[in-house]
Design a protein around this motif. Sequence first.
Motif, PDB file in Angstrom:
ATOM      1  N   TYR A  85      66.130  28.981 171.219  1.00  0.00           N
ATOM      2  CA  TYR A  85      66.958  28.249 170.267  1.00  0.00           C
ATOM      3  C   TYR A  85      67.423  29.218 169.174  1.00  0.00           C
ATOM      4  O   TYR A  85      66.700  30.132 168.795  1.00  0.00           O
ATOM      5  CB  TYR A  85      66.182  27.104 169.617  1.00  0.00           C
ATOM      6  N   LYS A  86      68.652  28.955 168.663  1.00  0.00           N
ATOM      7  CA  LYS A  86      69.179  29.777 167.581  1.00  0.00           C
ATOM      8  C   LYS A  86      70.138  28.928 166.760  1.00  0.00           C
ATOM      9  O   LYS A  86      71.009  28.253 167.322  1.00  0.00           O
ATOM     10  CB  LYS A  86      69.914  30.997 168.156  1.00  0.00           C
ATOM     11  N   ILE A  87      69.950  28.962 165.443  1.00  0.00           N
ATOM     12  CA  ILE A  87      70.870  28.287 164.532  1.00  0.00           C
ATOM     13  C   ILE A  87      71.446  29.352 163.614  1.00  0.00           C
ATOM     14  O   ILE A  87      70.700  30.096 162.981  1.00  0.00           O
ATOM     15  CB  ILE A  87      70.151  27.199 163.703  1.00  0.00           C
ATOM     16  N   ILE A  88      72.763  29.417 163.553  1.00  0.00           N
ATOM     17  CA  ILE A  88      73.426  30.391 162.684  1.00  0.00           C
ATOM     18  C   ILE A  88      74.580  29.712 161.962  1.00  0.00           C
ATOM     19  O   ILE A  88      75.047  28.639 162.364  1.00  0.00           O
ATOM     20  CB  ILE A  88      73.956  31.613 163.462  1.00  0.00           C
ATOM     21  N   GLU A  89      75.041  30.357 160.914  1.00  0.00           N
ATOM     22  CA  GLU A  89      76.216  29.860 160.212  1.00  0.00           C
ATOM     23  C   GLU A  89      77.466  30.457 160.850  1.00  0.00           C
ATOM     24  O   GLU A  89      77.415  31.545 161.444  1.00  0.00           O
ATOM     25  CB  GLU A  89      76.140  30.221 158.730  1.00  0.00           C
ATOM     26  N   LYS A  90      78.572  29.733 160.707  1.00  0.00           N
ATOM     27  CA  LYS A  90      79.827  30.250 161.262  1.00  0.00           C
ATOM     28  C   LYS A  90      80.146  31.589 160.604  1.00  0.00           C
ATOM     29  O   LYS A  90      79.789  31.840 159.458  1.00  0.00           O
ATOM     30  CB  LYS A  90      80.964  29.250 161.082  1.00  0.00           C
ATOM     31  N   ARG A  91      80.768  32.407 161.386  1.00  0.00           N
ATOM     32  CA  ARG A  91      81.157  33.781 161.042  1.00  0.00           C
ATOM     33  C   ARG A  91      79.986  34.778 161.136  1.00  0.00           C
ATOM     34  O   ARG A  91      80.222  35.980 160.993  1.00  0.00           O
ATOM     35  CB  ARG A  91      81.803  33.878 159.653  1.00  0.00           C
ATOM     36  N   GLN A  92      78.781  34.289 161.382  1.00  0.00           N
ATOM     37  CA  GLN A  92      77.675  35.226 161.622  1.00  0.00           C
ATOM     38  C   GLN A  92      77.723  35.707 163.061  1.00  0.00           C
ATOM     39  O   GLN A  92      78.487  35.203 163.885  1.00  0.00           O
ATOM     40  CB  GLN A  92      76.330  34.547 161.342  1.00  0.00           C
ATOM     41  N   SER A  93      76.897  36.694 163.359  1.00  0.00           N
ATOM     42  CA  SER A  93      76.809  37.204 164.722  1.00  0.00           C
ATOM     43  C   SER A  93      75.471  36.806 165.336  1.00  0.00           C
ATOM     44  O   SER A  93      74.495  36.500 164.623  1.00  0.00           O
ATOM     45  CB  SER A  93      76.957  38.727 164.731  1.00  0.00           C
ATOM     46  N   PRO A 114      82.647  37.149 165.330  1.00  0.00           N
ATOM     47  CA  PRO A 114      81.884  36.162 164.579  1.00  0.00           C
ATOM     48  C   PRO A 114      81.835  34.819 165.308  1.00  0.00           C
ATOM     49  O   PRO A 114      82.733  34.490 166.078  1.00  0.00           O
ATOM     50  CB  PRO A 114      82.720  36.032 163.299  1.00  0.00           C
ATOM     51  N   ALA A 115      80.791  34.062 165.050  1.00  0.00           N
ATOM     52  CA  ALA A 115      80.638  32.765 165.716  1.00  0.00           C
ATOM     53  C   ALA A 115      81.517  31.706 165.065  1.00  0.00           C
ATOM     54  O   ALA A 115      81.788  31.744 163.861  1.00  0.00           O
ATOM     55  CB  ALA A 115      79.175  32.328 165.671  1.00  0.00           C
ATOM     56  N   LYS A 116      81.957  30.768 165.898  1.00  0.00           N
ATOM     57  CA  LYS A 116      82.718  29.619 165.451  1.00  0.00           C
ATOM     58  C   LYS A 116      81.921  28.350 165.762  1.00  0.00           C
ATOM     59  O   LYS A 116      81.029  28.362 166.615  1.00  0.00           O
ATOM     60  CB  LYS A 116      84.075  29.545 166.143  1.00  0.00           C
ATOM     61  N   LEU A 117      82.299  27.262 165.101  1.00  0.00           N
ATOM     62  CA  LEU A 117      81.601  26.000 165.323  1.00  0.00           C
ATOM     63  C   LEU A 117      81.639  25.595 166.800  1.00  0.00           C
ATOM     64  O   LEU A 117      80.650  25.080 167.342  1.00  0.00           O
ATOM     65  CB  LEU A 117      82.207  24.886 164.460  1.00  0.00           C
ATOM     66  N   GLU A 118      82.783  25.851 167.453  1.00  0.00           N
ATOM     67  CA  GLU A 118      82.939  25.428 168.849  1.00  0.00           C
ATOM     68  C   GLU A 118      82.122  26.265 169.829  1.00  0.00           C
ATOM     69  O   GLU A 118      82.102  25.982 171.027  1.00  0.00           O
ATOM     70  CB  GLU A 118      84.414  25.456 169.271  1.00  0.00           C
ATOM     71  N   LEU A 167      72.430  27.328 171.281  1.00  0.00           N
ATOM     72  CA  LEU A 167      73.011  27.857 170.047  1.00  0.00           C
ATOM     73  C   LEU A 167      73.656  26.732 169.253  1.00  0.00           C
ATOM     74  O   LEU A 167      74.457  25.958 169.795  1.00  0.00           O
ATOM     75  CB  LEU A 167      74.068  28.919 170.356  1.00  0.00           C
ATOM     76  N   THR A 168      73.294  26.649 167.991  1.00  0.00           N
ATOM     77  CA  THR A 168      73.937  25.713 167.074  1.00  0.00           C
ATOM     78  C   THR A 168      74.593  26.513 165.967  1.00  0.00           C
ATOM     79  O   THR A 168      73.923  27.293 165.286  1.00  0.00           O
ATOM     80  CB  THR A 168      72.933  24.730 166.467  1.00  0.00           C
TER      81      THR A 168
END
Lengths: 113, 112
Positions: A10-18, A81-85, A110-111
């Motif tokens: 499991y992984k939770i990150i904020e948008k724009r993080q890697s 960077p990560a996006k919400l989608e 991934l969330t």
Amino acid sequence: EAGVAQSPRYKIIEKRQSVAFWCNPISGHATLYWYQQILGQGPKLLIQFQNNGVVDDSQLPKDRFSAERLKGVDSTLKIQPAKLEDSAVYLCASSRTENTEAFFGQGTRLTVV
Amino acid sequence: AQSVAQPEDQVNVAEGNPLTVKCTYSVSGNPYLFWYVQYPNRGLQFLLKYITGDNLVKGSYGFEAEFNKSQTSFHLKKPSALVSDSALYFCAVRRGDYKLSFGAGTTVTVRA
């Protein structure tokens, strides 16, 4: 015979993080796959390796996703960077050859918030 | 173009009754066909495959599948369903370029 290993689970990150995911295939398996599975949908192939060469990456969003398979064994998938989608389960699988059945790891959920 | 289709989102059956999960494919040449099952929070588990030979293929947990070339179908079957068969089922096809493509999945619910 050990199965396909993936980490983290499991992984939770904020948008724009890697974020990076790791996969260790079944020993001796030449073909390795990364799939993205969004809730309620079938797995979508992101990239397929044959040994350490890329067979197909037509559905990999190359502006933010990258993958490599070091020495034809382990593989990492990165999002930057990560996006919400991008919130999904990322599944790694391997098969002995490009014609045989694939065996899957348990996946990384991934969330992106 | 979609390579494999699962026309039913959900299948509901009573325990002990026959279970059928439908799959059709659209690839050129001789297809390699697979069925997988997914339980909650788990990866996909391989059930069975058709490569060549006998059109009726037997797999794990009492499942079997019938390859029908004229109808381009590969339906999954189980003569007597169990409550524990409740899960998400995926049909997959390996295309001529060796890509392994999956259908959208069918949720099977077996009621006691």
